[in-house]
Design an enzyme around this catalytic site. Sequence first.
Site, PDB file in Angstrom:
ATOM      1  N   ASP A  13      40.666  36.470  34.783  1.00 47.94           N
ATOM      2  CA  ASP A  13      41.545  35.675  33.915  1.00 47.94           C
ATOM      3  C   ASP A  13      41.913  36.393  32.628  1.00 47.94           C
ATOM      4  OD1 ASP A  13      41.190  33.619  35.813  1.00 47.94           O
ATOM      5  OD2 ASP A  13      39.365  32.954  34.802  1.00 47.94           O
ATOM      6  N   LYS A  16      46.007  39.389  33.940  1.00 47.43           N
ATOM      7  CA  LYS A  16      46.486  40.465  34.829  1.00 47.43           C
ATOM      8  C   LYS A  16      47.841  40.129  35.428  1.00 47.43           C
ATOM      9  CE  LYS A  16      42.848  40.388  37.447  1.00 47.43           C
ATOM     10  NZ  LYS A  16      41.998  39.508  36.647  1.00 47.43           N
ATOM     11  N   GLY A  17      48.053  38.811  35.758  1.00 50.39           N
ATOM     12  CA  GLY A  17      49.310  38.410  36.391  1.00 50.39           C
ATOM     13  C   GLY A  17      50.499  38.838  35.559  1.00 50.39           C
ATOM     14  N   ALA A  53      41.563  34.552  43.524  1.00 52.44           N
ATOM     15  CA  ALA A  53      42.327  35.044  42.368  1.00 52.44           C
ATOM     16  C   ALA A  53      43.477  34.087  42.051  1.00 52.44           C
ATOM     17  CB  ALA A  53      42.903  36.421  42.685  1.00 52.44           C
ATOM     18  N   GLY A  54      43.897  34.093  40.799  1.00 53.93           N
ATOM     19  CA  GLY A  54      45.061  33.299  40.402  1.00 53.93           C
ATOM     20  C   GLY A  54      45.829  34.098  39.371  1.00 53.93           C
ATOM     21  N   HIS A  55      46.882  34.762  39.803  1.00 49.96           N
ATOM     22  CA  HIS A  55      47.670  35.587  38.872  1.00 49.96           C
ATOM     23  C   HIS A  55      48.902  34.809  38.420  1.00 49.96           C
ATOM     24  CE1 HIS A  55      45.736  39.477  40.636  1.00 49.96           C
ATOM     25  NE2 HIS A  55      44.911  38.734  39.946  1.00 49.96           N
ATOM     26  N   ARG A 168      29.061  42.027  60.711  1.00 46.62           N
ATOM     27  CA  ARG A 168      29.862  42.513  61.849  1.00 46.62           C
ATOM     28  C   ARG A 168      30.177  41.443  62.875  1.00 46.62           C
ATOM     29  NH1 ARG A 168      25.850  47.334  61.854  1.00 46.62           N
ATOM     30  NH2 ARG A 168      24.694  45.587  61.011  1.00 46.62           N
ATOM     31  N   GLN A 257      40.273  39.640  40.027  1.00 45.85           N
ATOM     32  CA  GLN A 257      39.011  39.346  39.327  1.00 45.85           C
ATOM     33  C   GLN A 257      38.751  40.374  38.212  1.00 45.85           C
ATOM     34  OE1 GLN A 257      38.516  39.189  43.111  1.00 45.85           O
ATOM     35  NE2 GLN A 257      39.291  37.141  42.782  1.00 45.85           N
ATOM     36  N   SER A 443      50.377  42.298  25.002  1.00 50.15           N
ATOM     37  CA  SER A 443      51.093  41.087  25.384  1.00 50.15           C
ATOM     38  C   SER A 443      50.815  40.011  24.344  1.00 50.15           C
ATOM     39  CB  SER A 443      50.603  40.641  26.760  1.00 50.15           C
ATOM     40  OG  SER A 443      50.986  39.317  26.993  1.00 50.15           O
TER      41      SER A 443
HETATM   42  P1  IMP Z   1      33.878  33.399  44.401  1.00 52.52           P
HETATM   43  O1  IMP Z   1      34.641  34.664  44.212  1.00 52.52           O
HETATM   44  O2  IMP Z   1      34.752  32.219  44.720  1.00 52.52           O
HETATM   45  O3  IMP Z   1      32.739  33.554  45.365  1.00 52.52           O
HETATM   46  O4  IMP Z   1      33.197  33.013  42.981  1.00 52.52           O
HETATM   47  C1  IMP Z   1      32.157  33.805  42.384  1.00 52.52           C
HETATM   48  C2  IMP Z   1      32.310  33.818  40.863  1.00 52.52           C
HETATM   49  O5  IMP Z   1      33.458  34.576  40.506  1.00 52.52           O
HETATM   50  C3  IMP Z   1      32.509  32.433  40.248  1.00 52.52           C
HETATM   51  O6  IMP Z   1      31.880  32.410  38.983  1.00 52.52           O
HETATM   52  C4  IMP Z   1      34.014  32.328  40.086  1.00 52.52           C
HETATM   53  O7  IMP Z   1      34.386  31.424  39.075  1.00 52.52           O
HETATM   54  C5  IMP Z   1      34.348  33.770  39.724  1.00 52.52           C
HETATM   55  N1  IMP Z   1      35.716  34.152  40.097  1.00 52.52           N
HETATM   56  C6  IMP Z   1      36.156  34.481  41.327  1.00 52.52           C
HETATM   57  N2  IMP Z   1      37.465  34.828  41.287  1.00 52.52           N
HETATM   58  C7  IMP Z   1      37.839  34.724  40.011  1.00 52.52           C
HETATM   59  C8  IMP Z   1      39.073  34.976  39.328  1.00 52.52           C
HETATM   60  O8  IMP Z   1      40.085  35.390  39.899  1.00 52.52           O
HETATM   61  N3  IMP Z   1      39.068  34.748  37.971  1.00 52.52           N
HETATM   62  C9  IMP Z   1      37.953  34.331  37.310  1.00 52.52           C
HETATM   63  N4  IMP Z   1      36.786  34.102  37.900  1.00 52.52           N
HETATM   64  C10 IMP Z   1      36.720  34.295  39.234  1.00 52.52           C
END
Ligand code: IMP
Length: 454
Positions: A13, A16-17, A53-55, A168, A257, A443
Site C-alpha cells: 500500500d 505503487k498503483g 494486491a490492490g493497485h 507439488r 505487496q 507523488s
Molecule cells: P495474504 O497475502 O493474503 O496471505 O496476507 C498476508 C499478510 O500480507 C496480511 O497481513 C495482509 O494484510 C498482507 N498483504 C497481502 N497483500 C497485501 C497488499 O497488497 N498490501 C498490503 N498488505 C498486504
Amino acid sequence: MPAYVVLGAQYGDEGKGKIIDYLANDIRPVSGSKKKSPVPADVVVRFNGGNNAGHTVHNPLGKFALHLIPAGIFSPTTLNIIGPQVAVDPKSFYNEDPDNPGEFQSIQKASGLHIEDLYERLRISKKAHIIMPWHIFEDALQEEARGGKGLGTTKRGIGPMYTDKAARVGIRVCDVLLNNRNLYGRFNDLWGRKRSLFSGVYGVKQSDIEKAMGNPDDIFRRLLEFAEIFEPCFADVERLIQDAERRGAQILFEGAQGFLLDIDHGTYPYVTSSNIATSMYSCGVSRFKEIIGVVKAYTTRIGTGPFPTEIFEDWEKDFREAAHEFGATTGRPRRIGWLDLPALKYFVAMSGATKLALTRLDTLADMPELKVGVGYDCLSHGLGCELFECVIDGLVPFSQYVYINITLGVPRFSADSFNDMPPKVKAYCDMIAREAAPIRLISYGPDREQTIVV
Ligand code: IMP
C-alpha cells in the site's frame, strides 16, 4: 536492456498503483521544462502475489482498483503479462455476475473499453498456478483457527495456493489449458483430500463444505470455461519477454505487496507467501536498468505483525479518515506509523533498489511536526539499533523506536519540479535520498499530473 522494476519498499500500500500507472504511460519520464510526449511501456509484467494486491490507479479513463491485471492494460500499444509466479484466481479475474464482477468486467464498465481489446492486451503464463475455491476456504479456516492471533490475511487463498504449489499438488494454467495429466482425476483427488482436511481437522460439516465452495462438478466446469475463454491469452511468457528485450522494447515489471512482507526477508510469520523483490527474475530477464522502490512518506500496515514506528495517538483515527488509509482489496483500516529509515535502508540493501519513488507527500504537508524512526530500542543492542533484522528476530519490542522530529508545517502544494516544492518538503526528500537512495519520482496526489520527475 531497458527493463525497469517497481517494488514496494514497506508493508504494501505504498502507492505503487499510481507510480506503475505513471510509468506504464510514460516509461522514461523527464523533469519539468524538458517534458515531451509520453512514451508508454511496451510490456508490463506482474510477477508476484495474486489478487491480494490492490493497485489503485487514477487516469483519464477513470479510477480503478487493479488486483491482478497489470497497469499497462489501458494503453492499446502495451502488452500486459502475468508471470509464472503469480497466483491466478479465475473468478476474481473474470466474473460476469453484476453483483460480484470480475476485474475485467469492472475495467470494461468504468473505462468503456471493449473486453475483446482487453483480452488482446493480456498474456498469462502457462506455468502460473490457479487459486481454487478450496484455497480461499482454507485461508479463512486457518485464520479462524489462529483465533485472536491471526495473520490478518486478505483471505484470497494466497497462502494455501502457494502451499499446494510447493507440495507439488497444485493446478497450473497449462494443466487446464490442455486438460491433460489426468486433470479430472487430480482435481477429484484434491477435492477429496480437502474435504477430509476441512471436516477432519477443522470440524466443518460436509454439507457446509459444499455450501462454502460450491458443487465440485460446477467448479470443474468453471475451470474448463476459464481455459476456453482465455485460451488465446495463455502463453510461454518468458519467450515473449525475452523477444521483447531483444527488440529493445521498454519493459516495466510491476511488483505487488511490500518488501517487509516478503516470505524470506519480511517479518515472518506476518508476511505474504511470495517473494517480493526477486520474483521478477523468474520471468526470463536477469538484468534491469532501474529498480525503483516505492516509499510512502509515512508508513502503513494492514494485518498483524511488528510495526516499530506505529502511532498510537488520539489524532491517528482522523488522519486515517482524511488520508483514506483503508485497504484497496479488503477495505480494512490500515495501521499508521512514521517513516522507518532503518527498514528503508534494509529494503534498499536487499533489493538492489537504485532509485525511490516517494508518495503521499501531500498527506503529510498539513502536519505541523512529524517524526522519523532512525533506530530501535532493541533487546540485545540497546537504544539506537539500526538493524531491521532485529525487528524480524523479535528483538525489537513493538513500538520501540528512536526518532527525530521534523517540522514540516506547510500547506498542501502543487509543483512542477523539485525546486518548486516548499523548502521544508524538499529538505524531507533530501534527507530520505541521503539516507536511503536517490529519488526519481515524487507523488503529491492521486492523479498522473500530481507527479514530479526528479
Ligand atoms: P495474504 O497475502 O493474503 O496471505 O496476507 C498476508 C499478510 O500480507 C496480511 O497481513 C495482509 O494484510 C498482507 N498483504 C497481502 N497483500 C497485501 C497488499 O497488497 N498490501 C498490503 N498488505 C498486504
